[in-house]
Structure formats: C-alpha cells, structure tokens
Design a protein around this motif. Structure first.
Motif, PDB file in Angstrom:
ATOM      1  N   SER A 523     111.251  19.628  17.759  1.00 43.55           N
ATOM      2  CA  SER A 523     110.682  20.811  17.117  1.00 43.55           C
ATOM      3  C   SER A 523     111.417  21.090  15.811  1.00 43.55           C
ATOM      4  N   TYR A 524     110.676  21.555  14.804  1.00 46.31           N
ATOM      5  CA  TYR A 524     111.316  21.840  13.518  1.00 46.31           C
ATOM      6  C   TYR A 524     110.835  23.173  12.952  1.00 46.31           C
ATOM      7  N   ARG A 525     111.649  23.705  12.073  1.00 46.67           N
ATOM      8  CA  ARG A 525     111.349  24.962  11.373  1.00 46.67           C
ATOM      9  C   ARG A 525     111.782  24.791   9.929  1.00 46.67           C
ATOM     10  N   ILE A 526     110.852  24.985   8.996  1.00 47.36           N
ATOM     11  CA  ILE A 526     111.140  24.801   7.568  1.00 47.36           C
ATOM     12  C   ILE A 526     110.873  26.108   6.837  1.00 47.36           C
ATOM     13  N   GLN A 527     111.889  26.613   6.187  1.00 43.90           N
ATOM     14  CA  GLN A 527     111.746  27.810   5.356  1.00 43.90           C
ATOM     15  C   GLN A 527     111.493  27.392   3.913  1.00 43.90           C
ATOM     16  N   LEU A 528     110.414  27.912   3.335  1.00 45.28           N
ATOM     17  CA  LEU A 528     110.047  27.622   1.948  1.00 45.28           C
ATOM     18  C   LEU A 528     110.386  28.838   1.102  1.00 45.28           C
ATOM     19  N   MET A 529     111.436  28.726   0.310  1.00 44.20           N
ATOM     20  CA  MET A 529     111.867  29.858  -0.525  1.00 44.20           C
ATOM     21  C   MET A 529     110.999  29.956  -1.778  1.00 44.20           C
ATOM     22  N   ALA A 530     110.900  31.161  -2.306  1.00 43.74           N
ATOM     23  CA  ALA A 530     110.096  31.375  -3.505  1.00 43.74           C
ATOM     24  C   ALA A 530     110.679  30.655  -4.709  1.00 43.74           C
ATOM     25  N   ASP A 531     111.985  30.370  -4.693  1.00 47.22           N
ATOM     26  CA  ASP A 531     112.605  29.692  -5.826  1.00 47.22           C
ATOM     27  C   ASP A 531     112.456  28.168  -5.748  1.00 47.22           C
ATOM     28  N   GLY A 532     111.719  27.660  -4.738  1.00 49.91           N
ATOM     29  CA  GLY A 532     111.460  26.231  -4.644  1.00 49.91           C
ATOM     30  C   GLY A 532     112.445  25.467  -3.778  1.00 49.91           C
ATOM     31  N   THR A 533     113.362  26.160  -3.122  1.00 49.23           N
ATOM     32  CA  THR A 533     114.286  25.473  -2.220  1.00 49.23           C
ATOM     33  C   THR A 533     113.719  25.483  -0.801  1.00 49.23           C
ATOM     34  N   MET A 534     114.209  24.550   0.024  1.00 49.25           N
ATOM     35  CA  MET A 534     113.773  24.447   1.416  1.00 49.25           C
ATOM     36  C   MET A 534     114.999  24.383   2.321  1.00 49.25           C
ATOM     37  N   LEU A 535     114.877  24.989   3.487  1.00 49.74           N
ATOM     38  CA  LEU A 535     115.886  24.880   4.534  1.00 49.74           C
ATOM     39  C   LEU A 535     115.188  24.355   5.785  1.00 49.74           C
ATOM     40  N   GLY A 536     115.678  23.244   6.315  1.00 50.06           N
ATOM     41  CA  GLY A 536     115.036  22.635   7.477  1.00 50.06           C
ATOM     42  C   GLY A 536     115.944  22.625   8.689  1.00 50.06           C
ATOM     43  N   TYR A 537     115.359  22.917   9.854  1.00 50.16           N
ATOM     44  CA  TYR A 537     116.085  22.882  11.126  1.00 50.16           C
ATOM     45  C   TYR A 537     115.251  22.068  12.117  1.00 50.16           C
ATOM     46  N   SER A 538     115.900  21.216  12.865  1.00 50.68           N
ATOM     47  CA  SER A 538     115.212  20.503  13.949  1.00 50.68           C
ATOM     48  C   SER A 538     116.105  20.483  15.165  1.00 50.68           C
ATOM     49  N   ARG A 539     115.478  20.410  16.349  1.00 51.33           N
ATOM     50  CA  ARG A 539     116.226  20.402  17.608  1.00 51.33           C
ATOM     51  C   ARG A 539     115.725  19.252  18.448  1.00 51.33           C
ATOM     52  N   ASN A 540     116.685  18.434  18.958  1.00 47.95           N
ATOM     53  CA  ASN A 540     116.295  17.232  19.702  1.00 47.95           C
ATOM     54  C   ASN A 540     116.300  17.487  21.191  1.00 47.95           C
ATOM     55  N   ARG A 551     113.916  20.643  -1.841  1.00 51.25           N
ATOM     56  CA  ARG A 551     113.179  21.492  -2.786  1.00 51.25           C
ATOM     57  C   ARG A 551     111.701  21.138  -2.743  1.00 51.25           C
ATOM     58  N   TRP A 552     110.878  22.127  -3.129  1.00 49.10           N
ATOM     59  CA  TRP A 552     109.446  21.887  -3.201  1.00 49.10           C
ATOM     60  C   TRP A 552     108.912  22.417  -4.529  1.00 49.10           C
ATOM     61  N   TRP A 553     107.829  21.813  -4.997  1.00 43.38           N
ATOM     62  CA  TRP A 553     107.197  22.234  -6.249  1.00 43.38           C
ATOM     63  C   TRP A 553     105.746  21.767  -6.253  1.00 43.38           C
ATOM     64  N   LEU A 554     105.022  22.178  -7.247  1.00 41.01           N
ATOM     65  CA  LEU A 554     103.606  21.830  -7.378  1.00 41.01           C
ATOM     66  C   LEU A 554     103.416  20.874  -8.535  1.00 41.01           C
ATOM     67  N   GLN A 555     102.526  19.947  -8.343  1.00 36.93           N
ATOM     68  CA  GLN A 555     102.170  18.978  -9.382  1.00 36.93           C
ATOM     69  C   GLN A 555     100.642  18.939  -9.424  1.00 36.93           C
ATOM     70  N   GLY A 556     100.084  19.850 -10.237  1.00 38.28           N
ATOM     71  CA  GLY A 556      98.636  20.042 -10.186  1.00 38.28           C
ATOM     72  C   GLY A 556      98.292  20.710  -8.867  1.00 38.28           C
ATOM     73  N   ASP A 557      97.313  20.150  -8.121  1.00 30.84           N
ATOM     74  CA  ASP A 557      96.957  20.665  -6.803  1.00 30.84           C
ATOM     75  C   ASP A 557      97.710  19.963  -5.680  1.00 30.84           C
ATOM     76  N   LEU A 558      98.709  19.163  -6.028  1.00 28.07           N
ATOM     77  CA  LEU A 558      99.533  18.479  -5.026  1.00 28.07           C
ATOM     78  C   LEU A 558     100.771  19.302  -4.715  1.00 28.07           C
ATOM     79  N   TRP A 559     101.083  19.396  -3.406  1.00 27.68           N
ATOM     80  CA  TRP A 559     102.334  20.016  -2.989  1.00 27.68           C
ATOM     81  C   TRP A 559     103.360  18.900  -2.822  1.00 27.68           C
ATOM     82  N   VAL A 560     104.495  19.007  -3.508  1.00 27.44           N
ATOM     83  CA  VAL A 560     105.500  17.949  -3.536  1.00 27.44           C
ATOM     84  C   VAL A 560     106.779  18.475  -2.878  1.00 27.44           C
TER      85      VAL A 560
END
Length: 602
Positions: A523-540, A551-560
């Motif tokens: 299971s995973y949980r990903i926080q998408l911050m408004a400033d484009g950073t990401m925090l990911g957690y997973s549990r095995n 980090r995440w950003w937009l490239q046209g209509d693509l989510w990167v």
C-alpha cells in the motif's frame, strides 16, 4: 598408442595435467593401454600433445604415486602389471557387449513395477542455465556467493589426525555430536527453539526428511494437508504413502482454517515463504494453526525455509518456537548457497519420534556421510556460517530490491507477491496469457522463468542473477507479456471518465493525496504539494515503511513525475483520466499503466 587416446580441451575446467592423467587411467582400465606397456617419453608425449614437458612429467609422477605406472631405471615409465590383478574388464570384451544390440525392453518391462511420477516433477531447467543472460530460476544461486575460501579452510582442519579419528569412527546410524551440538546451541536458539541433542536427526536433504516422516506418520487411512499449488517433490513423496492429499486454500495471511484442514491428520507448512506462491503466514494465522493442531490432536510439519535470508525487519518466529509448539515437527535445510554439495537437513521432534525416524533411516542406509557432518560442524563452529549468511543476505537484499523496482516500473498493472524471506516471487499473468507458452518464448530470448502448474502465474527467482541484469531481463519479460495481453483492455481513447487537461490537473492534484496498491501488493500514500514536491510512503508485508521524495510538474496536458529513488529515479509522463474518485494513468502511447484513489489531505 597412448598419444592417440589423449585429446586435450584447453577450454575445460580441469587443468591439462589432470586431463592427461585421467585419459591415461581411462586407457589402462579399459585395456586400450595394456599392462606392461611402455609409455612414451615425457618429451615425446609433450611434443605430441603440444604442452610443456613439465606438465607431462608431473602427470606421470602422480600416476606412479597412484600405482598405475612404474618406473624402470634407464628405461622409462611402464603400465603396472599388477593392474591385471584388479580384475579389469578387457577393452575387446567391453566392445563385444556394446555391440550386442539394444537391451530387451520387453524383458525388463515385465520385471519392473510401474512407476508413476508427475510429468512436471521430471521437468528440469537447461543444464547450462547459468550461461543464460537472465536466469530467473528459483532454488539456484549465483556461484560467486558461495563461501569457497571458508570451506577450504575447514576441509584442511578436519583432515588433521585427531579430527579424522573422531569422525571416521562414527557408528553406522550415529550423527556427529559436534554438529548436533552446534545446531542445539547456535542455530535453534536464534529461532526461539530450545531442545536437547536427542531431539535432532540429520538427513540427506529435505526430501529424505519428508520421506521418513511420510513413512512414519501417514498411511491410506490418514490425510495430509498441503497448500496448493505445492512443491512438486514434496507432494510426490507424500502421495506415495497412500495418504489422502487435502488441498488447503490460503489467502494473503496463509492457510485458511477450513473444512479440508479440519479433516487432516497433519499438515505440511512453509510459513516463511510458501513455495511457489511466496505467501508469508502472518503471526496471528500461525497462532490459529497451532491452536487447531492442539484442539484436533493433529501434527504440523513446519519447513522453516530461508529463515536467515530476510530483507525487511526480522523474520517471524517459527511455529515450533511458539507456546504449545510440542505438536510441531520442525524441518530445516541448510541453504544451497551455503553447502551446495551436501544439502544437509535436520528434523527437530520429540525423542520418541526421533528414535523411530532413526530406525527408519537405518533401514535405508542413507546416513549423511560422516565427513560432511564434521565439515559442516567445523564451518558453523568457526563462525563462517554467520559471516557467510550476513554477506549473502546483503547481496540478496540488493537483488530483491532490484527485482521489486523493475517489476513496478515495467509491469505495474500485474500483481506480484514478494515475501520478505525467500529467493523468489510470484507473478500473476493476465488471464489470456499462457504461462507455459510464455516460458518457452522467454527462453528463446535468453530469459529463464518458471511457469507454475495449473495456474496463469510465473515464479521469478533472483538469487542466481546479478542485480545489474535484473531490470534488462524484466524489460524483456514485460515486452513478451504486453504482446500477449488482450486487445480489449481499456485505452486512453476509450477510457471511462473525464480526461484532465493542464488546468484541471493543476487544480485537482495540488495539495491532494493519492492512495493505492503497487504491483508488489504494497500500500502507498503520495502527497502532492502545491509547490511541485512529492512525499511517498509505502508499507510492505511485514509493516515496514519505505519513504521517498520527488517532484511533479505539467508538460502540456501531461502529468510528469520523478522520484529520487523509486522507479530508478527516472522521469515518467502520463495522461490522466478521472473516474469519480479514481485516477487512471495512461502512458504516451495510450496504454493503461496504473490507477489510484484521489483524496484531499485533511
């Protein structure tokens, strides 16, 4: 004559000196080089074979030491005539037998009882499996992990005069006391098991242990529970006892306590990492199984495989070590990577059981060779087992992680089960993919995988392949699987839901949380911050957390998105479709990659 019998192979693993010696011995024993024959001079033999003269001299001298050759002063080397006294069959007689024609099969068919063995039990991987580029085979190991130097040191020690006098005089049905002591005082206490030497029996591998237990505990009036699909060899051994084989269902926590288990007189379990499904039995389910055994008066046979190879946290305690574990018979086999030549195992059970097993073992005359027992005792006592296990565990953990990353990156839609122990994982294929056909096609690409019988699944081992080769192999496997997937799968152009453009992506994803399960079942949980950073957690599977940032950003209509470590830290671009609270990712070719639940961080 002798020169014509010798053909050397420079590429062989054996030295040229060894090859010359063995070829001459073969010629002497077959009669091709007769007794009393004068051997060519070392100079002439070296010229004929194209080797250094000293190589031939050393080979001749060793043959003299072994009494195959004798020297005559100023005359040279001769075949020892005493060889005739050994009753050697002549070469001409052997040729006559060989030319007599095929064996009369009808004759032997009438004298032999029928033998029925599952076709799959006889299947074997290619003999040269290690030479394949991507050997994802289970129950095999990379030879470079083998602690050869430590074994050589122990071998020298046990040939000391005092040592030889101890192990060479063991009785016909006696186990080495030093090895039993090491098992009692060093191996078992780490697993929470405390027993006396009289509660341990050594066997020549896990199969012999299962055979002895089957002969002792089972018959046509009893039933043994096995989780299906089961290890083929173990299933065949128990089937031959005449007992009824009860197929035990299981879930992600291990065997279920259903009707089949209730009607079983005993059950065979692999709680650490079931072979082949890689299910780890949870602690609570282990308690329930033990309570069932106590209530029913049944026996649990526990195979504690791969206990020392744990890649997250600590391994769960064996059922034998838990309160009320007296009804559990514990089996353990030293890992193949530790002792590939011996494959020694042992049984832990109450003394009355061990006494009967020892009597059964005596009738088979298959006691573990005394020299192997003492050698392993020395290996454990010297601390080599501990250091080798630690070193090998580090290597396997690296490969375990590499395989997990590769599967999540290249096959994110498939379900994979990967235990924290063991050396293989379980990969569920799409319904329309034929596992056996896929296995054959993969082999043509240099990729060895194992199709699991009666199921659309593969078993991928990672102990025989280097970590830096794993991703390339999984990439090939993904291409083969994707080529077989049904064309009716949802695509971007036909996806249900609302395709998000750049404006909608910015609005929906900023400050959101993505919840889901990856291909490894984590299971995973990903926080998408408004400033484009990401925090990911997973549990095995053993509730150990892993974290990463990106980090995440937009490239046209693509989510990167790009993680720091996960997915190899590579950039990946997706088109996104929202279907209620569900988010679906499609790659730039329009293929569905993954899905998750979109929520707001509270």
């Amino acid at each position: 004559m002798a020169e014509s019998l010798i053909v050397l192979d420079p590429q062989a693993d054996k030295s040229l000196q060894t090859q010359i010696r063995e070829k001459i011995i073969q010629g002497i024993l077959s009669g091709s080089i007769p007794a009393g024959h004068k051997m060519p001079s070392s100079r002439r033999m070296a010229e004929q074979l194209g080797v250094a003269r000293n190589t031939v001299v050393l080979a001749y001298q060793q043959l003299v030491d072994d009494s195959f050759l004798v020297t005559r002063e100023r005359s040279g080397f001769y075949v020892n005539e005493a060889i005739l006294q050994q009753g050697v069959i002549s070469h001409t007689g052997a040729a006559a037998v060989a030319s007599s024609g095929d064996v009369d099969r009808a004759f032997w068919r009438g004298h032999c009882n029928p033998v029925s063995v599952s076709r799959r039990a006889l299947q074997s991987r290619p003999a040269n499996w290690l030479q394949y580029p991507f050997p994802f085979v289970s129950n095999e190991y990379d030879p470079r992990l083998y602690p050869g130097a430590e074994w050589r040191e122990c071998t020298r020690d046990i040939y000391a005069g005092r040592e030889v006098a101890q192990w060479a005089t063991l009785g016909a049905n006696e186990d080495d006391r030093q090895l039993v002591e090491q098992i009692c005082t060093r191996l078992l206490p780490r697993r929470g098991i405390y027993v006396e030497p009289g509660q341990i029996l050594l066997t020549s591998g896990l199969q012999q242990a299962c055979y002895l237990l089957g002969q002792l505990l089972l018959n046509s009036n009893r039933a043994v529970g096995l989780v299906q699909p089961a290890c083929t060899e173990t299933e065949e051994i128990f089937r031959r006892t005449g007992a009824r084989l009860a197929s035990l269902p299981q879930d992600g926590d291990g065997p279920l306590l259903g009707e089949e288990l209730q009607n079983s007189d005993c059950c065979f379990l692999q709680p650490n990492a079931h072979n082949p499904t890689a299910v780890t039995t949870s602690l609570e389910r282990r308690r329930q199984l033990l309570q069932w055994a106590l209530a029913q008066g049944s026996v649990i046979i526990e195979n504690d495989c791969d206990h020392e190879f744990c890649y997250h946290g600590n391994p769960l305690p064996p059922i034998k070590s838990m309160s009320g574990g007296d009804s559990v018979i514990y089996l353990y086999q030293f890992p193949k990577v530790i002792d590939p030549g011996m494959q020694l195992a042992f049984v832990v059970a109450p003394k009355p059981v061990i006494q009967r097993l020892r009597a059964l073992r005596y009738t088979l005359r298959e006691r573990v060779p005394a020299i192997n027992q003492r050698l392993l005792a020395k290996f454990v006592a010297s601390g080599h087992l501990d250091s080798a296990s630690f070193r090998i565990n580090q290597q396997l953990r690296e490969r375990w992680n590499a395989l997990g990353e590769a599967l999540m990156y290249h096959l994110p839609k498939l379900h994979v089960r990967r235990a924290s122990c063991g050396t293989a994982c379980w990969l569920e294929l799409p319904q329309r993919v034929d596992a056996e056909l896929l296995q054959k096609r993969a082999e043509q690409e240099g990729l060895l995988v194992e199709a699991v019988r009666d199921s659309s699944t593969l078993r991928l081992g990672f102990a025989a392949i280097e970590a830096d080769k794993i991703e390339a192999g999984v990439r090939i496997l993904a291409q083969l699987i994707n080529g077989e997937v049904s064309e009716t799968e949802e695509t971007l152009s036909e996806a249900c839901g609302r395709r998000l453009n750049a404006e909608a992506l910015q609005k929906e994803f900023s400050g959101s949380v993505l919840l889901g399960t990856n291909t490894l079942g984590e299971s995973y949980r990903i926080q998408l911050m408004a400033d484009g950073t990401m925090l990911g957690y997973s549990r095995n599977d053993v509730d150990v957390d892993e974290t990463d940032t990106g980090r995440w950003w937009l490239q046209g209509d693509l989510w990167v998105r790009q993680w720091r470590n996960w997915s190899y830290g590579r950039k990946a671009s997706f088109y996104v479709v929202a279907d209620g609270h569900r988010i679906k990712w499609f790659n730039e070719e329009g293929k569905l990659i993954d899905s998750a639940i979109l929520a707001r961080d509270s």
